[in-house]
Design a protein around this motif. Structure first.
Motif, short mmCIF file in Angstrom:
data_model
loop_
_atom_site.label_atom_id
_atom_site.label_comp_id
_atom_site.label_asym_id
_atom_site.label_seq_id
_atom_site.Cartn_x
_atom_site.Cartn_y
_atom_site.Cartn_z
N SER A 110 -3.66 13.24 -4.67
CA SER A 110 -4.72 12.18 -5.11
C SER A 110 -5.10 11.60 -3.90
O SER A 110 -6.46 11.23 -3.75
CB SER A 110 -4.08 11.21 -6.25
N LEU A 111 -4.25 11.15 -3.13
CA LEU A 111 -4.71 10.22 -1.72
C LEU A 111 -5.51 11.33 -0.94
O LEU A 111 -6.68 10.87 -0.63
CB LEU A 111 -3.73 9.74 -1.24
N ASP A 171 6.08 13.08 -9.13
CA ASP A 171 5.36 12.11 -9.07
C ASP A 171 4.79 11.67 -7.73
O ASP A 171 3.88 11.38 -7.58
CB ASP A 171 6.13 10.82 -9.67
N GLU A 172 5.56 11.93 -6.66
CA GLU A 172 5.20 11.70 -5.48
C GLU A 172 4.17 12.63 -4.90
O GLU A 172 3.13 12.19 -4.20
CB GLU A 172 6.38 11.65 -4.54
N VAL A 227 1.89 14.15 -6.90
CA VAL A 227 0.70 13.91 -7.43
C VAL A 227 0.17 12.75 -7.00
O VAL A 227 -1.30 12.86 -6.47
CB VAL A 227 1.01 13.63 -9.13
N THR A 228 0.54 11.90 -6.32
CA THR A 228 0.17 10.57 -5.78
C THR A 228 -0.36 11.10 -4.31
O THR A 228 -1.47 10.50 -3.99
CB THR A 228 1.12 9.34 -5.46
N GLN A 229 0.18 11.75 -3.45
CA GLN A 229 0.04 12.38 -2.28
C GLN A 229 -1.40 13.02 -2.38
O GLN A 229 -2.26 13.15 -1.78
CB GLN A 229 0.86 12.97 -1.59
N ARG A 268 0.88 7.25 3.18
CA ARG A 268 0.56 8.52 3.11
C ARG A 268 1.60 9.57 3.78
O ARG A 268 1.90 9.33 4.78
CB ARG A 268 -0.87 8.91 3.91
N ARG A 295 0.66 -1.15 0.05
CA ARG A 295 0.15 0.01 0.03
C ARG A 295 0.86 1.23 -0.06
O ARG A 295 1.98 1.36 0.64
CB ARG A 295 -0.96 -0.08 1.17
N LYS A 296 0.44 2.41 -0.41
CA LYS A 296 1.12 3.66 -0.77
C LYS A 296 0.95 4.26 0.67
O LYS A 296 0.05 4.48 1.29
CB LYS A 296 0.68 4.50 -1.91
#
Length: 105
Positions: free
Chosen positions: A64-65, A57-58, A60-62, A13, A10-11
């Motif tokens: 989005s979460l 890239d990190e 964008v992911t954070q 947070r 899992r990513k």
């Protein structure tokens, strides 16, 4: 079982905070015009614990979460049902004439 190698299941947070240099606006005031903030890589967000900018890239992911969590919270607030006497009053009970809601008023 503890994972010893490879990507995480899992990513994780990362807590984000507004950039202190630009106050979360992604730009700083120059002499004649606004400049991209170098402290946060013009994103307005930095890692809360260290104050360092995240790679694109990190980030964008954070973000989005965080957006998904906020949308879940909004959806829960929209679908929350009234409790107590108000909930009983607004709930359809089909006890009135022709199957309508009877409220006792």
């Amino acid at each position: 079982m503890k994972k010893s190698h490879g990507p995480a299941f899992r990513k994780e947070r990362v807590e984000l905070a507004p950039c202190s240099a630009c106050r979360g606006k992604a730009v700083v005031k120059g002499v004649f015009f606004d400049l991209a903030c170098d402290n946060c890589s013009a994103s307005g967000w930095v890692e809360a614990l260290t104050g360092n900018a995240l790679p694109a890239d990190e980030l964008v992911t954070q973000l989005s979460l965080r957006l998904q969590a906020a949308e879940r919270q909004i959806q829960e607030m929209r679908t929350s049902r009234a409790m107590g006497p108000e909930g009983i009053y607004q709930e359809g009970n089909r006890r009135g004439a022709g199957g309508t809601t009877y409220t006792g008023d």
